[in-house]
Design a protein around this motif. Structure first.
Motif, PDB file in Angstrom:
ATOM      1  N   PHE A   1       0.779  -1.236   0.000  1.00  0.00           N
ATOM      2  CA  PHE A   1       0.000   0.000   0.000  1.00  0.00           C
ATOM      3  C   PHE A   1       0.815   1.293   0.000  1.00  0.00           C
ATOM      4  CE2 PHE A   1      -2.661  -3.176   2.373  1.00  0.00           C
ATOM      5  CZ  PHE A   1      -3.389  -3.562   1.256  1.00  0.00           C
ATOM      6  N   GLY A   2       1.611   1.528  -1.023  1.00  0.00           N
ATOM      7  CA  GLY A   2       2.266   2.821  -1.234  1.00  0.00           C
ATOM      8  C   GLY A   2       3.599   2.926  -0.527  1.00  0.00           C
ATOM      9  N   SER A   3       4.679   3.145  -1.273  1.00  0.00           N
ATOM     10  CA  SER A   3       5.996   3.088  -0.658  1.00  0.00           C
ATOM     11  C   SER A   3       7.059   3.536  -1.659  1.00  0.00           C
ATOM     12  CB  SER A   3       6.272   1.664  -0.176  1.00  0.00           C
ATOM     13  OG  SER A   3       5.836   0.729  -1.155  1.00  0.00           O
ATOM     14  N   ARG A   4       8.325   3.129  -1.403  1.00  0.00           N
ATOM     15  CA  ARG A   4       9.429   3.600  -2.233  1.00  0.00           C
ATOM     16  C   ARG A   4      10.595   2.614  -2.189  1.00  0.00           C
ATOM     17  NH1 ARG A   4      12.092   9.217  -0.395  1.00  0.00           N
ATOM     18  NH2 ARG A   4      14.271   8.612  -0.557  1.00  0.00           N
ATOM     19  N   LEU A   5      11.354   2.569  -3.275  1.00  0.00           N
ATOM     20  CA  LEU A   5      12.576   1.769  -3.369  1.00  0.00           C
ATOM     21  C   LEU A   5      13.742   2.700  -3.678  1.00  0.00           C
ATOM     22  CD1 LEU A   5      13.034  -1.452  -3.363  1.00  0.00           C
ATOM     23  CD2 LEU A   5      10.664  -0.653  -3.398  1.00  0.00           C
ATOM     24  N   ASP A   6      14.823   2.559  -2.919  1.00  0.00           N
ATOM     25  CA  ASP A   6      16.058   3.302  -3.185  1.00  0.00           C
ATOM     26  C   ASP A   6      17.110   2.341  -3.717  1.00  0.00           C
ATOM     27  OD1 ASP A   6      14.939   5.627  -2.242  1.00  0.00           O
ATOM     28  OD2 ASP A   6      16.054   5.662  -0.352  1.00  0.00           O
ATOM     29  N   VAL A   7      17.815   2.754  -4.752  1.00  0.00           N
ATOM     30  CA  VAL A   7      18.937   1.987  -5.287  1.00  0.00           C
ATOM     31  C   VAL A   7      20.196   2.828  -5.144  1.00  0.00           C
ATOM     32  CG1 VAL A   7      19.958   0.905  -7.320  1.00  0.00           C
ATOM     33  CG2 VAL A   7      17.494   0.743  -6.933  1.00  0.00           C
ATOM     34  N   TYR A   8      21.217   2.277  -4.466  1.00  0.00           N
ATOM     35  CA  TYR A   8      22.505   2.947  -4.313  1.00  0.00           C
ATOM     36  C   TYR A   8      23.472   2.336  -5.324  1.00  0.00           C
ATOM     37  CZ  TYR A   8      20.744   4.852   0.104  1.00  0.00           C
ATOM     38  OH  TYR A   8      20.003   5.520   1.069  1.00  0.00           O
ATOM     39  N   LEU A   9      23.821   3.112  -6.339  1.00  0.00           N
ATOM     40  CA  LEU A   9      24.670   2.621  -7.409  1.00  0.00           C
ATOM     41  C   LEU A   9      26.122   2.499  -6.956  1.00  0.00           C
ATOM     42  CD1 LEU A   9      23.222   4.805 -10.306  1.00  0.00           C
ATOM     43  CD2 LEU A   9      22.693   2.412  -9.822  1.00  0.00           C
ATOM     44  N   PRO A  10      26.885   1.568  -7.528  1.00  0.00           N
ATOM     45  CA  PRO A  10      28.307   1.443  -7.176  1.00  0.00           C
ATOM     46  C   PRO A  10      29.059   2.731  -7.486  1.00  0.00           C
ATOM     47  CG  PRO A  10      27.552  -0.499  -8.366  1.00  0.00           C
ATOM     48  CD  PRO A  10      26.452   0.517  -8.474  1.00  0.00           C
ATOM     49  N   PRO A  11      30.200   2.961  -6.854  1.00  0.00           N
ATOM     50  CA  PRO A  11      30.992   4.176  -7.096  1.00  0.00           C
ATOM     51  C   PRO A  11      31.287   4.369  -8.584  1.00  0.00           C
ATOM     52  CG  PRO A  11      31.874   2.976  -5.226  1.00  0.00           C
ATOM     53  CD  PRO A  11      30.837   2.090  -5.836  1.00  0.00           C
ATOM     54  N   GLY A  12      31.104   5.592  -9.048  1.00  0.00           N
ATOM     55  CA  GLY A  12      31.423   5.926 -10.424  1.00  0.00           C
ATOM     56  C   GLY A  12      30.329   5.650 -11.433  1.00  0.00           C
ATOM     57  N   VAL A  13      29.276   4.940 -11.029  1.00  0.00           N
ATOM     58  CA  VAL A  13      28.180   4.621 -11.951  1.00  0.00           C
ATOM     59  C   VAL A  13      27.123   5.716 -11.866  1.00  0.00           C
ATOM     60  CG1 VAL A  13      26.378   2.967 -12.554  1.00  0.00           C
ATOM     61  CG2 VAL A  13      28.596   2.147 -11.748  1.00  0.00           C
ATOM     62  N   GLU A  14      26.788   6.299 -13.006  1.00  0.00           N
ATOM     63  CA  GLU A  14      25.817   7.383 -13.046  1.00  0.00           C
ATOM     64  C   GLU A  14      24.488   6.893 -13.617  1.00  0.00           C
ATOM     65  OE1 GLU A  14      26.132  10.366 -11.814  1.00  0.00           O
ATOM     66  OE2 GLU A  14      28.193  10.036 -11.160  1.00  0.00           O
ATOM     67  N   PRO A  15      23.371   7.453 -13.159  1.00  0.00           N
ATOM     68  CA  PRO A  15      22.056   7.016 -13.640  1.00  0.00           C
ATOM     69  C   PRO A  15      21.791   7.454 -15.073  1.00  0.00           C
ATOM     70  CG  PRO A  15      21.817   8.911 -12.193  1.00  0.00           C
ATOM     71  CD  PRO A  15      23.263   8.505 -12.118  1.00  0.00           C
ATOM     72  N   LEU A  16      20.966   6.675 -15.752  1.00  0.00           N
ATOM     73  CA  LEU A  16      20.529   6.996 -17.106  1.00  0.00           C
ATOM     74  C   LEU A  16      19.075   7.452 -17.115  1.00  0.00           C
ATOM     75  CD1 LEU A  16      22.122   3.965 -19.018  1.00  0.00           C
ATOM     76  CD2 LEU A  16      23.030   6.289 -18.788  1.00  0.00           C
ATOM     77  N   VAL A  17      18.561   7.801 -15.944  1.00  0.00           N
ATOM     78  CA  VAL A  17      17.172   8.225 -15.816  1.00  0.00           C
ATOM     79  C   VAL A  17      17.107   9.645 -15.278  1.00  0.00           C
ATOM     80  CG1 VAL A  17      16.279   5.894 -15.484  1.00  0.00           C
ATOM     81  CG2 VAL A  17      17.037   7.213 -13.501  1.00  0.00           C
ATOM     82  N   SER A  18      15.919  10.228 -15.341  1.00  0.00           N
ATOM     83  CA  SER A  18      15.699  11.585 -14.848  1.00  0.00           C
ATOM     84  C   SER A  18      14.526  11.600 -13.883  1.00  0.00           C
ATOM     85  CB  SER A  18      15.413  12.542 -16.015  1.00  0.00           C
ATOM     86  OG  SER A  18      16.483  12.551 -16.938  1.00  0.00           O
ATOM     87  N   ILE A  19      14.499  12.593 -13.013  1.00  0.00           N
ATOM     88  CA  ILE A  19      13.374  12.750 -12.080  1.00  0.00           C
ATOM     89  C   ILE A  19      12.081  12.922 -12.876  1.00  0.00           C
ATOM     90  CG2 ILE A  19      12.352  14.265 -10.340  1.00  0.00           C
ATOM     91  CD1 ILE A  19      15.147  14.801  -9.298  1.00  0.00           C
ATOM     92  N   GLY A  20      11.060  12.205 -12.454  1.00  0.00           N
ATOM     93  CA  GLY A  20       9.773  12.252 -13.132  1.00  0.00           C
ATOM     94  C   GLY A  20       9.573  11.148 -14.149  1.00  0.00           C
ATOM     95  N   GLN A  21      10.627  10.386 -14.446  1.00  0.00           N
ATOM     96  CA  GLN A  21      10.521   9.314 -15.432  1.00  0.00           C
ATOM     97  C   GLN A  21       9.778   8.121 -14.847  1.00  0.00           C
ATOM     98  OE1 GLN A  21      14.235   8.585 -17.384  1.00  0.00           O
ATOM     99  NE2 GLN A  21      13.586   6.641 -18.297  1.00  0.00           N
ATOM    100  N   THR A  22       8.947   7.486 -15.661  1.00  0.00           N
ATOM    101  CA  THR A  22       8.179   6.320 -15.227  1.00  0.00           C
ATOM    102  C   THR A  22       9.014   5.055 -15.358  1.00  0.00           C
ATOM    103  OG1 THR A  22       6.093   7.357 -15.887  1.00  0.00           O
ATOM    104  CG2 THR A  22       6.089   4.960 -15.622  1.00  0.00           C
ATOM    105  N   MET A  23       9.018   4.254 -14.307  1.00  0.00           N
ATOM    106  CA  MET A  23       9.792   3.022 -14.258  1.00  0.00           C
ATOM    107  C   MET A  23       8.863   1.802 -14.251  1.00  0.00           C
ATOM    108  SD  MET A  23      13.174   3.682 -13.974  1.00  0.00           S
ATOM    109  CE  MET A  23      12.791   4.723 -15.384  1.00  0.00           C
ATOM    110  N   VAL A  24       9.333   0.727 -14.875  1.00  0.00           N
ATOM    111  CA  VAL A  24       8.652  -0.562 -14.841  1.00  0.00           C
ATOM    112  C   VAL A  24       9.606  -1.567 -14.209  1.00  0.00           C
ATOM    113  CG1 VAL A  24       7.597  -2.417 -16.190  1.00  0.00           C
ATOM    114  CG2 VAL A  24       7.308  -0.029 -16.897  1.00  0.00           C
ATOM    115  N   ALA A  25       9.201  -2.149 -13.096  1.00  0.00           N
ATOM    116  CA  ALA A  25      10.064  -3.090 -12.367  1.00  0.00           C
ATOM    117  C   ALA A  25      10.470  -4.252 -13.255  1.00  0.00           C
ATOM    118  CB  ALA A  25       9.350  -3.611 -11.121  1.00  0.00           C
TER     119      ALA A  25
END
Length: 226
Positions: free
Chosen positions: A186-210
């Protein structure tokens, strides 16, 4: 794909008890007053829909970090992984995916590897979209060690409505990218901590599919600057 499969999705076993409870209450509501009964029908369908567990097609290319949750990317920032995991105190890039009560809540492993730590910590129930939810809210944290020795942390965080975090894995288990490892009710959040030096390929507001959406590529180290 048959038309029926578009609307009727498999339900995770965790939801069976809740759907049964909603259905029983609905029967009582029909006995009390028919309009209330139909409201119960709507809520029962929503409960089934909440616990849906559709099949996902995970990208086969190695070296990808896949979204562990359905939802919206709500935060991208530097943060230290939860202390209870015993990882380095170095600030890593944290990507947060916020799940509303309408998203599928089955969580999937962002990478393949060995689960080296699982740590539950009780806490508060602030709105999961807030930054302080990562620190103050009830959470369950996993550390996954990949075959190359690098570690990635993924954290299940309870939200304003969520009151139950479920984790299916334990230390020593091996997970595959896109494999189911837990859910939050019932409503929550997942955090992913990327390894050192790895940058995300996503932006805030982007829709994700697990299990399907790509968050980062492990081989892309140092290609992007702050």
């Amino acid at each position: 794909m048959r038309m029926r499969d578009t609307f009727i999705k498999p339900m995770h076993p965790e939801g069976r008890r809740f759907v049964a409870i909603f259905a029983a209450i609905t029967l009582v509501l029909f006995l009390l007053w028919e309009p209330l009964g139909w409201l119960g029908v709507i809520l029962t369908i929503w409960c089934y829909y909440f616990f849906r567990d559709p099949e996902r097609v995970t990208p086969a290319r190695p070296g990808l970090v896949i979204s562990p949750a359905d939802g919206i990317v709500s935060l991208i920032e530097k943060a230290v992984p939860p202390a209870e995991l015993g990882m380095s105190d170095m600030a890593l890039t944290r990507v947060s995916v916020f799940m509303s009560v309408f998203n599928c809540h089955v969580n999937r492993a962002p990478v393949a590897g060995k689960v080296t730590a699982v740590a539950y910590r009780p806490g508060k129930f602030f709105n999961a979209s807030l930054d302080k939810a990562s620190v103050d809210n009830e959470r369950n944290s996993l550390c996954i060690e990949m075959p190359d020795g690098r570690q990635l942390a993924v954290v299940q965080i309870a939200g304003l409505v969520a009151r139950r975090i479920v984790c299916f894995v334990k230390p020593g288990d091996t997970v595959q990218t896109g494999g189911r490892f837990g859910l939050i009710r019932f409503g929550s959040r997942l955090d992913v901590y990327l390894p050192p030096g790895v940058e995300p390929l996503v932006s805030i507001g982007q829709t994700m599919v697990a299990g399907e959406s790509i968050i980062a590529e492990l081989s892309m180290i140092g290609d992007r600057t702050e």
